[in-house]
Design a protein around this motif. Structure first.
Motif: not given
Length: 243
Positions: A191, A185, A177, A145
């Motif tokens: 992403r 998150t 995710g 990420g």
């Protein structure tokens, strides 16, 4: 301890919805099929890898652990049948292989490098669902990420468009995710968007140990939904309906 990984509301109100009648394939190296938590629910397959890994075993437990060894070891769908398929080559199994064991969910908790394009692997998974419309492929988004893609229209943008593998760009799959216990998150969760601006990941799920765990929980939940749909309508939902 899997207590935090159960879909508690569904299991409280619909305790008989446990994935019974559904077969889930775990595509990576093989999990330990002799575990007491999978007793009587493992379907041998010539597609299985010879090598056992803890990672595969954790994924299978999150999806379908029965809690026989410990109540804290119960997964999302403890009634499903499980099978395994080697992920060497990274392409989907043949349609005939899915049909032979009536597989309707396949979990893919793995990744490779960031690939911000629609490649042959993505095409192969889209075609897999075209051939088997009720087959849902669930992919982890990846744990890169904070990284940047080295190619594509989003190249060199940190923490953006960093899904790990072009197969996760497929249009007919679910890419998952992570969120933590607060619904946030974490930085490690890869992403989107997809290479062409489509929203990816498609959804998020709890995954304390990474997006692999998130995908496994979604695979288990998908099996429960397939069971519920079948009991109401007498047929399995298409993958597009389930997504």
């Amino acid at each position: 301890n899997l207590f935090v990984n159960r879909i508690n509301a569904a299991q409280r109100y619909w305790p008989l919805l446990n994935g019974a009648g559904i077969t889930v394939s775990v595509k990576e190296f093989r999990f330990d099929s002799s575990d007491v938590d999978f007793r009587g629910r493992y379907l041998p397959s010539p597609k299985s890898a010879a090598q056992l890994t803890d990672h595969a075993h954790i994924m299978a437990s999150l999806i379908a652990g029965a809690g026989n060894s410990d109540p804290a070891g119960q997964g999302v769908a403890p009634g499903v049948q499980l099978t395994s398929s080697n992920f060497v080559g990274l392409l989907p199994d043949d349609a005939a292989d899915y049909a032979a064991q009536n597989i309707s969910v396949q979990n893919h908790s793995y990744g490779i490098a960031i690939e911000n394009y629609y490649g042959l692997s993505a095409l192969a998974y889209d075609q897999s669902v075209t051939l088997r419309p009720e087959l849902l492929h669930v992919f982890s988004a990846g744990n890169d990420g904070l990284m940047a893609s080295s190619s594509g229209v989003y190249a060199n943008i940190p923490a953006f468009a960093n899904l790990t593998g072009n197969f996760k760009m497929a249009k007919n799959v679910l890419t998952v995710g992570s969120v933590d216990s607060f619904g946030q998150t974490p930085p490690f969760s890869s992403r989107g968007p997809a290479y062409d601006g489509r929203i990816k990941p498609d959804l998020v799920a709890f995954g304390a140990g990474g997006t692999s765990e998130s995908a496994a929980l979604v695979s288990g939940a998908a099996a429960v939904l397939q069971q519920a749909f079948f009991e109401k309508y007498g047929a399995r939902p298409s993958a597009s309906t389930l997504r």
